[in-house]
Scaffold this active site. Structure first.
Site, PDB file in Angstrom:
ATOM      1  N   ASP A  66      27.105 106.179   5.775  1.00  0.00           N
ATOM      2  CA  ASP A  66      26.740 104.764   5.863  1.00  0.00           C
ATOM      3  C   ASP A  66      25.242 104.648   6.144  1.00  0.00           C
ATOM      4  OD1 ASP A  66      26.545 105.363   8.622  1.00  0.00           O
ATOM      5  OD2 ASP A  66      28.641 104.811   8.904  1.00  0.00           O
ATOM      6  N   ASP A  68      22.165 102.476   8.011  1.00  0.00           N
ATOM      7  CA  ASP A  68      21.784 101.502   9.032  1.00  0.00           C
ATOM      8  C   ASP A  68      20.327 101.139   8.831  1.00  0.00           C
ATOM      9  OD1 ASP A  68      24.267 101.602  10.298  1.00  0.00           O
ATOM     10  OD2 ASP A  68      23.702 103.418  11.372  1.00  0.00           O
ATOM     11  N   ASP A 145      19.794 107.508  20.798  1.00  0.00           N
ATOM     12  CA  ASP A 145      20.344 108.581  21.627  1.00  0.00           C
ATOM     13  C   ASP A 145      19.607 109.911  21.441  1.00  0.00           C
ATOM     14  OD1 ASP A 145      21.502 108.753  19.105  1.00  0.00           O
ATOM     15  OD2 ASP A 145      23.570 108.635  19.797  1.00  0.00           O
TER      16      ASP A 145
HETATM   17  P1  ATP Z   1      27.240 109.380  11.625  1.00  0.00           P
HETATM   18  O1  ATP Z   1      26.525 110.100  10.553  1.00  0.00           O
HETATM   19  O2  ATP Z   1      28.438 110.121  12.058  1.00  0.00           O
HETATM   20  O3  ATP Z   1      27.472 107.935  11.323  1.00  0.00           O
HETATM   21  P2  ATP Z   1      25.179 108.345  13.274  1.00  0.00           P
HETATM   22  O4  ATP Z   1      24.139 109.023  14.100  1.00  0.00           O
HETATM   23  O5  ATP Z   1      24.711 107.579  12.088  1.00  0.00           O
HETATM   24  O6  ATP Z   1      26.253 109.436  12.874  1.00  0.00           O
HETATM   25  P3  ATP Z   1      26.247 105.857  14.145  1.00  0.00           P
HETATM   26  O7  ATP Z   1      27.339 105.571  15.118  1.00  0.00           O
HETATM   27  O8  ATP Z   1      26.398 105.435  12.738  1.00  0.00           O
HETATM   28  O9  ATP Z   1      26.000 107.417  14.227  1.00  0.00           O
HETATM   29  O10 ATP Z   1      24.929 105.245  14.771  1.00  0.00           O
HETATM   30  C1  ATP Z   1      23.768 104.988  14.023  1.00  0.00           C
HETATM   31  C2  ATP Z   1      22.523 105.178  14.884  1.00  0.00           C
HETATM   32  O11 ATP Z   1      22.537 104.269  15.985  1.00  0.00           O
HETATM   33  C3  ATP Z   1      22.410 106.545  15.531  1.00  0.00           C
HETATM   34  O12 ATP Z   1      21.838 107.477  14.650  1.00  0.00           O
HETATM   35  C4  ATP Z   1      21.513 106.246  16.721  1.00  0.00           C
HETATM   36  O13 ATP Z   1      20.170 106.120  16.333  1.00  0.00           O
HETATM   37  C5  ATP Z   1      22.001 104.886  17.143  1.00  0.00           C
HETATM   38  N1  ATP Z   1      23.094 104.977  18.147  1.00  0.00           N
HETATM   39  C6  ATP Z   1      24.419 104.972  17.908  1.00  0.00           C
HETATM   40  N2  ATP Z   1      25.119 105.051  19.032  1.00  0.00           N
HETATM   41  C7  ATP Z   1      24.223 105.104  20.037  1.00  0.00           C
HETATM   42  C8  ATP Z   1      24.318 105.173  21.453  1.00  0.00           C
HETATM   43  N3  ATP Z   1      25.506 105.229  22.055  1.00  0.00           N
HETATM   44  N4  ATP Z   1      23.181 105.177  22.173  1.00  0.00           N
HETATM   45  C9  ATP Z   1      21.968 105.117  21.554  1.00  0.00           C
HETATM   46  N5  ATP Z   1      21.826 105.062  20.239  1.00  0.00           N
HETATM   47  C10 ATP Z   1      22.916 105.048  19.470  1.00  0.00           C
HETATM   48 MG    MG Z   2      25.925 106.337  10.831  1.00  0.00          MG
END
Ligand code: ATP
Ligand code: MG
Length: 455
Positions: A66, A68, A145
């Site tokens: 996905d 963001d 994070d």
């Molecule tokens: P995935 O590839 O599994 O989706 P992801 O890192 O993109 O992993 P997401 O849950 O989609 O995880 O979150 C998108 C972004 O939002 C993360 O990369 C991070 O920058 C931020 N983020 C998500 N959760 C948190 C959190 N609990 N605290 C701080 N930042 C967060």
């Molecule tokens: Mg993600």
């Protein structure tokens, strides 16, 4: 975390900007929806960057699942630009821009909130319960994070911007929290699970300083909302790297905060058969994801919680409860206990209990019961579960083979074979032998094996 990196996280000075010709992030690999959002925001005069997992994955040469977007537009301003936009979340307000099946998540840059009055951040005992303080892109990077999750791809010039040392970590395959780890876990304990999950997914090492507080602060997960933990479980176990996630959680002793019963059952598992069952279950689910076949949380939880149900049912029977009642009670109790940690939606709860309840019925081979079991809507998932258990004993292996065989037969052949004494397996009820007289059900079709066992 080294003192230098801590300092750089606290005071981002000059960001490292990697121009387009020096990185591999190409618009070809960015979804149509995400590009529309990025350009839509830019054309309206806002700053717009791809951020987080998508930039990280693209830099690693992986296709993101996905996309963001981070921007200096507020959610309300985003909504004015895109008709297909809805605002969501209270804890963390966001805009979702919808393109058919694709949802692009658009977040306004978060600020550090130091001394700011114009936002909405709610902190209790160090825990951030609401975070809607707007800020600059630099501040936004610090609120994220892990350093590898705080990289931005700027649609204005296609550069990648690194405020915190994320590129270095990507090169080292290192997962490091931004800032002081204990503080960051107190703000949001789910970050501990995210560390384990991302290390599993990316095959990264969790930096020692990032992993150090797990033991002391893992208990904070008890207060994390159980619905959020269910979502996190789905990401950990149903996204194609479930076995690696499980191994990571076990290694860092985080498993007991999510599945205390599983950890207890594993401790009694002298033969190693429960561990083998869980590993095969998770590996099987990973293989399904890799093949693009559907997976369900019900099967997964049935696997993870099985050991505890077996232990408890055995104990209840030992205390004199009849077998079927003991199983029923054990299943209810295990689900009720687990529900306090991880909110398993009811429809999955029913399915899990059915998968378990059908297990003893595989020992019954009378014609009527065989046909009835094969027609059961949960037959396929329960049969798959039986196959997972086939390492537990020779009789279970024989049972698995027998049920695999009968599904290759036409209803007539099956009927025939069940009418012969030889059809009944060793030690099983010789139902077929006593049932030579056919009644009614002749020619009834056994349930066609469904294409998808986990549905
Ligand atoms: P995935 O590839 O599994 O989706 P992801 O890192 O993109 O992993 P997401 O849950 O989609 O995880 O979150 C998108 C972004 O939002 C993360 O990369 C991070 O920058 C931020 N983020 C998500 N959760 C948190 C959190 N609990 N605290 C701080 N930042 C967060
Ligand atoms: Mg993600």
């Amino acid at each position: 975390m080294s003192p230098e990196s801590n300092a750089s996280a606290a005071t981002p000075t000059v960001p490292r900007v990697i121009p387009r010709e020096r990185h591999n992030v190409s618009r070809k690999h960015i979804s149509r929806g995400a590009l529309k959002v990025l350009y839509g925001l830019k054309d309206a005069g806002f700053r717009a960057c791809l951020v987080g997992g998508a930039v990280r994955d693209l830099l690693l040469g992986r296709q993101p699942k996905d996309f963001d977007v981070a921007t200096d537009a507020t959610p309300e301003q985003v909504k004015k630009i895109f008709r297909n936009c809805r605002l969501i979340g209270r804890r963390f307000r966001l805009a979702h821009v919808v393109f058919g099946p694709e949802i692009v998540e658009v977040a306004t840059f978060r600020g550090t909130g130091d001394g700011e009055e114009d936002g909405d951040r709610h902190v209790v005992d160090g825990r951030i319960l609401r975070d809607n303080v707007w800020g600059t892109i630099e501040e936004d990077a610090l609120r994220r994070d892990f350093r590898v999750n705080a990289l931005y791809y700027d649609i204005a010039d296609f550069s990648v911007i690194d405020f915190v040392g994320g590129i270095e970590d990507l090169e080292q395959k290192d997962l490091r929290l931004i800032g002081d780890p204990a503080t960051r876990y107190r703000e949001d304990p789910v970050r501990m699970l995210r560390a384990a999950r991302l290390a599993a997914k990316l095959d990264f090492t969790i930096d020692p300083a990032t992993a150090a507080p797990f033991r002391e602060l893992g208990h904070l997960l008890a207060d994390a909302p159980s619905a959020r933990l269910f979502d996190e479980c789905q990401k950990m176990f149903l996204a194609g790297y479930g076995l690696a996630s499980f191994t990571m959680l076990a290694r860092y002793d985080l498993l007991r905060h999510l599945f205390p019963g599983t950890v207890r059952a594993l401790a009694h598992d002298a033969s190693g058969s429960l561990e083998a069952l869980i590993e095969r279950g998770l590996a099987g689910t990973d293989a399904r994801v890799a093949d693009g076949r559907p997976v369900t949380p019900a099967f997964l939880f049935a696997v993870l919680l099985w050991g505890e149900v077996v232990d408890l049912a055995g104990r209840l029977q030992g205390e004199g409860t009849a077998q079927s009642l003991a199983w029923q009670r054990a299943a209810h109790r295990v689900m009720a206990e687990q529900g306090k940690r991880v909110a398993i939606p009811r429809r999955f709860g029913f399915a899990i209990e059915e998968i378990w309840a059908l297990q003893p019925r595989f020992a019954e081979r009378s014609r009527k019961r065989v046909f009835r079991l094969m027609a059961h809507p949960r037959f396929r998932a329960a049969y798959d579960f039986l196959l997972l258990r086939s390492g537990e004993s020779d009789s279970l292996r024989e049972s698995g083979e027998w049920w695999t065989h009968v599904q290759t037969l036409t209803p007539e052949q099956l009927s025939e074979s069940l009418a012969r004494p030889a059809a009944s397996g060793a030690g099983e009820k010789p139902g077929g032998a006593r049932r030579r007289r056919r009644r009614g059900g002749r020619g009834r079709k056994p349930a066609a094996p469904q294409p998808d066992s986990q549905a």
